[in-house]
Design a protein around this motif. Structure first.
Motif, short mmCIF file in Angstrom:
data_model
loop_
_atom_site.label_atom_id
_atom_site.label_comp_id
_atom_site.label_asym_id
_atom_site.label_seq_id
_atom_site.Cartn_x
_atom_site.Cartn_y
_atom_site.Cartn_z
N SER A 291 26.72 40.89 48.70
CA SER A 291 26.31 40.17 47.50
C SER A 291 26.64 40.92 46.22
N SER A 292 27.05 42.19 46.34
CA SER A 292 27.25 43.03 45.15
C SER A 292 28.74 43.16 44.86
N LEU A 293 29.29 42.15 44.22
CA LEU A 293 30.74 42.09 44.01
C LEU A 293 31.23 43.11 42.99
N ARG A 294 30.32 43.67 42.19
CA ARG A 294 30.71 44.68 41.21
C ARG A 294 30.22 46.07 41.60
N LEU A 295 29.92 46.24 42.86
CA LEU A 295 29.41 47.51 43.36
C LEU A 295 30.47 48.60 43.23
#
Length: 396
Positions: A291-295
């Motif tokens: 869910s963390s596409l900018r991780l």
């Protein structure tokens, strides 16, 4: 001295009868009276006077006093608070619950004195409610530090007491069952304590969250956490640090989604003292990563000295294939105390296949992992296809 008529005689007789009531009956009557009416009963008899000074529940609300103007008169506010403080000085017994909810009041030195007194008296439940009518007060006003010396405190409700609060740290909290945060200026939140229900009701700019409960999570809690609702209430989240106990609480929810719609700004994800204990906990880990596409950075610190249980690998592999995910910004992954389990291999493969900017994957093996198992694990890792040509694997 002659009495002034039959009316006074009747009052005296009534007072005598009321004074003869058993203590438990008087205590029950006092329980249903406002604090102002309870104080008036002291005139009935010595017994009533003693018992009212021992009532365990003290509620000072608009039935006790009210400041009519917005912001209130400072002189009137001071007088009201001094009256409350005098009542506390007269109170002889333990205080199970204290409520201050008088419209127009706001944090001040007098309230600090009250909080200090309550902490010394061993108050168990405390509510300080300053609503919209509280008016203006200095931006550097803080709740008195003596509040945190109230070792018997089991319930605390603060409303409007810290409207400018930016950092909140709750260390080694025990006894609480629920924490609800309404803090529009809160930026940093850290919780260390026994697992509880944590609800973020109004935290629009909260960017750093650390939830590290200790002890066994009660997966049968009445109010199970809804993962979607929980993270939807954290729209500005940039750093999330949790441990395995919190993962167990999330895994106990009615549904663990494949992917969340709300982790749009998360840059750092840390999971500590974890292990791949079962498919649900592992699904939570994958859900958070997916869910963390900018991780940018992922830290996994597995529990030292423990070999992980093996899950069904196909269940995780199937989920990864069903959801077309791309963690385009992930650059660094650190795994400590690696147990070399099948779910961990699935995680490494997923990271390799979806992270086009991955620069470094650092894996430190568990001391419990033998040389032969380490070699097999590393051989499997280096076989995986990598979306990033710059990805470096460091295994130790």
């Amino acid at each position: 001295m002659a009495l002034g008529g039959s009316g006074q005689l009747k009052q005296l007789r009534m007072a005598d009868r009321l004074g003869m009531l058993p203590d438990h009956v008087i205590e029950r009557i006092l329980k249903f009276l406002s604090i102002k009416d309870a104080a008036k009963t002291a005139m009935l008899s010595r017994k009533w006077s003693i018992l009212w000074r021992n009532i365990p529940r003290l509620v000072f609300d608009d039935s006790f006093a009210r400041i009519t103007e917005r912001g209130g008169s400072k002189l009137k506010a001071k007088k009201i608070l001094m009256d409350i403080y005098k009542a506390l000085l007269l109170h002889d017994g333990p205080i199970a619950k204290f409520v201050l909810a008088i419209p127009g009041l706001s944090p001040c030195d007098e309230i600090d004195h009250i909080v200090h007194h309550l902490a010394n008296k061993g108050v168990k439940k405390l509510e300080l409610l300053f609503g919209e009518e509280s008016g203006d007060y200095p931006s550097d006003r803080r709740i008195h530090s003596s509040l945190f010396s109230a070792v018997q405190l089991s319930s605390l409700i603060l409303e409007g007491a810290c409207p400018l609060l930016e950092d909140l740290y709750l260390w080694y909290c025990a006894g609480a069952s629920e924490i609800e945060l309404v803090a529009p200026c809160l930026k940093v939140f850290l919780f260390i304590g026994y697992p509880v229900n944590i609800m973020f009701k109004c935290t629009p700019i909260l960017s750093e969250v650390s939830i590290l409960p200790y002890g066994e999570a009660d997966v049968n809690m009445d109010k199970k956490l809804d993962m979607v609702a929980l993270f939807a209430s954290l729209p500005a989240l940039e750093q999330l640090l949790v441990n395995f106990q919190f993962l167990k609480v999330l895994a106990a929810s009615d549904h663990v989604p494949v992917k969340l719609p709300s982790l749009l700004h998360l840059r750092v994800l840390g999971i500590y003292r974890g292990h791949y204990g079962g498919p649900l906990e592992t699904s939570v880990i994958f859900c958070l990563i997916r869910s963390s596409l900018r991780l940018h950075r992922l830290d996994l610190q597995m529990k030292a000295g423990e070999r992980a249980a093996f899950c069904e690998p196909m269940s995780i592999e199937k989920e990864c294939c069903e959801e077309d995910s791309e963690i385009s910004c992930l650059r660094e992954v650190y795994i400590q105390n690696s147990p070399g389990s099948q779910p961990e291999l699935e995680l490494v493969r997923f990271v390799f296949e979806t992270s086009h900017q991955l620069q470094k994957l650092v894996i430190k093996a568990s001391d419990q992992l033998g040389c032969e198992d380490r070699l097999k694990f590393l051989e499997e890792v280096v076989r995986y296809k990598r979306a990033s040509t710059q990805a470096e694997v460091i295994y130790s």
